[in-house]
Enzyme design. Structure first.
Site: not given
Length: 542
Positions: A3, A78, A187, A496
């Site tokens: 980034c 932000h 996951c 998930h």
């Protein structure tokens, strides 16, 4: 991804988080510190929240009320936020997870400060619930089966019996079960690893393997750079470590981190690089294919094996320098999951039939459209896994774009195609195709599918019309469920993954670092995405 916005967007340091915790440590309303710190500032959600690394505001993610996303769009610089549950970092401007750090390693410091907090403690050693007689006398164990910390109970004398000895033995074995840390949307990998670790034939093989890591390879597993030689990336070795760790129960108090395996996967399968949500079935297939490929080129010193004999090796070949080579057509992957399909294509003009045999590691099953298609009838029939298997093996007419070249007619003709299972595997893996393309995006068929926990008979789907096929299916056609992977959520790139698996006769629910004992009913009521069935031994009944 790397980034470029960290310098402008990361203003916090670990002192800020530490001071924030100190300010709320004297909360008067009895709320725990972790709940006070990590609630969403807008909606007070305590789910998967994100901390803005510019101002420190904690807000909920895009799959809850999108307050973190709204905060990023309304404020300048932000854009970078930190997940308060697992420490992953996301940039809304890049729309991707961040894997690099600032020059002063600010992200690393923030993660360490978060891990010092209760909200990131990952105690995951499984304790089974007390027996009913113990529950009436004491409440030391919660409903989830976790041991209550720092709770001292007065010892008391108990009479022993064969039943109580069996319960104690069972509890000791269950204490070894641990979870896996979520490294940031991993996951999908954790659910696959926990399922494989509870398939005994597969996990015991890896646990018995010697270490395959050379000194030259050790540097590979601690770097995220892709510049190293790809031949050094050994998925077999890292999976061996994980499965052995899971079998031994880790360090007894914390969840196991699969980071080294994940980094090696990054190197050999670049599409899994980063921290995006990936498909568990795609990961399973890529990993099994890679394991099979590596086993074809692995060499293990003979003296590193137990007693100098290759007890666990599959079809090895001895070499002149006293080592064992795994080269061959088969591997533990194909021995456990490998089966054979027979496809039959019949010309509709002359009746000419062509047969072809194809190996498979899993079966991808469509859900019949009649079970999920919108209609005025509210009483839709319940879909059973047998309906999906029947749809897989039924005769279908090939479309105009798939015309078959008939060797008898000497041209492409309309034809029909049908699949049979010619040889069943020891472990039958069934993948239910819940995700479908709808124009330019994928949708999920969130339909409950009934499936048997025990005694699934595959006889009606197996080809048994000749002596050759009867010999290849000499084993039982009855299967018992070993593990199931479940996808929670509405989309393929979000949601998930968790898994259920049976361990020493007890069903467990694996949710990243947490492990919970569940009943058979909870397993039967889940919405399966991937099912693993163990082949039952001949003459064995339940």
């Amino acid at each position: 991804m790397d980034c470029p916005h960290l310098c402008d967007s990361v203003k916090l340091n670990r002192v800020f988080i530490k001071n924030k915790k100190c300010e709320l440590s004297t909360a008067a309303d009895g709320t725990s510190l972790s709940e006070k710190v990590w609630k969403c500032f807008e909606c007070t959600s305590i789910k998967d929240n994100w901390m803005c690394l510019n101002c420190g505001t904690v807000l909920c993610g895009r799959y809850d009320n999108r307050h973190a996303l709204n905060h990023s769009s309304k404020s300048v610089d932000h854009d970078v936020c930190l997940n308060t549950s697992n420490g992953s970092v996301y940039c809304y401007k890049c729309d991707d997870f961040v894997i690099n750090d600032t020059d002063k390693n600010a992200l690393c410091d923030l993660r360490h400060e978060l891990r010092d907090d209760d909200s990131l403690s990952e105690t995951s050693t499984f304790e089974s619930s007390s027996t009913k007689t113990q529950e009436t006398a004491s409440t030391s164990s919660s409903d989830s089966g976790w041991e209550e910390p720092n709770r001292k109970l007065r010892p008391r004398k108990r009479t022993t019996s064969s039943d109580s000895t069996e319960v104690v033995t069972k509890r000791k074995s269950l204490r070894k079960v641990v979870g896996l840390r979520n490294l940031g949307n991993t996951c999908f990998m954790n659910s696959v690893l926990q399922s494989l670790s509870n398939i005994q034939e597969f996990s015991c093989y890896f646990s018995a393997l010697p270490s395959l890591e050379s000194k030259a390879q050790k540097r590979v597993y601690h770097s995220r750079s892709l510049k190293e030689n790809m031949n050094d990336a050994n998925v077999v070795e890292e999976l061996r470590k994980i499965l052995r760790n899971l079998s031994d129960g880790g360090d007894g108090s914390k969840a196991i981190s699969p980071e080294c395996l994940f980094l090696v996967i990054w190197k050999v399968v670049p599409q899994f690089r980063g921290h995006r949500q990936h498909d568990a079935h795609e990961f399973l297939r890529y990993m099994l294919d890679r394991l099979h490929t590596e086993f074809q080129h692995l060499t293990v010193p003979m003296d590193s094996l137990s007693g100098g004999k290759p007890k666990v090796l599959n079809a090895p070949n001895a070499t002149d320098n006293g080592s064992i080579m795994f080269k061959g057509r088969s591997s533990i992957v194909t021995n456990v999951f490998g089966g054979t399909l027979q496809s039959e294509v019949r010309c509709l003009i002359c009746g000419m039939e062509s047969k072809k045999h194809d190996p498979f590691l899993d079966l991808s099953l469509d859900i019949p459209e009649k079970f999920y298609k919108e209609s005025d009838d509210d009483k839709k029939p319940i879909c059973h896994i047998a309906d999906c298997l029947s749809s897989f093996t039924e005769i279908e007419e090939l479309a105009e774009t798939e015309l078959y070249y008939c060797s008898s007619c000497k041209c492409k003709q309309k034809s029909t195609k049908r699949f049979w299972i010619r040889r069943l595997p020891n472990v039958l893996c069934l993948h239910i195709k819940r995700f479908r393309w709808n124009n330019f995006y994928r949708t999920k068929i969130d339909l409950r599918i009934s499936f048997p926990i025990t005694s699934m008979d595959m006889s009606q789907f197996v080809l048994n019309n000749g002596p050759e096929t009867r010999r290849s299916n000499a084993g039982s056609n009855v299967y018992d469920l070993a593990a199931v992977i479940v996808h929670h959520g509405n989309g393929s790139s979000c949601g998930h993954y968790t898994s259920f698996a049976i361990n020493n006769g007890t069903w467990l629910h694996f949710n990243d670092h947490t492990v919970k004992e569940v009943g058979v009913k909870a397993v039967a009521e889940c919405k399966p995405y991937i099912l693993f069935y163990n082949r039952r031994e001949m003459n064995k009944t339940l």
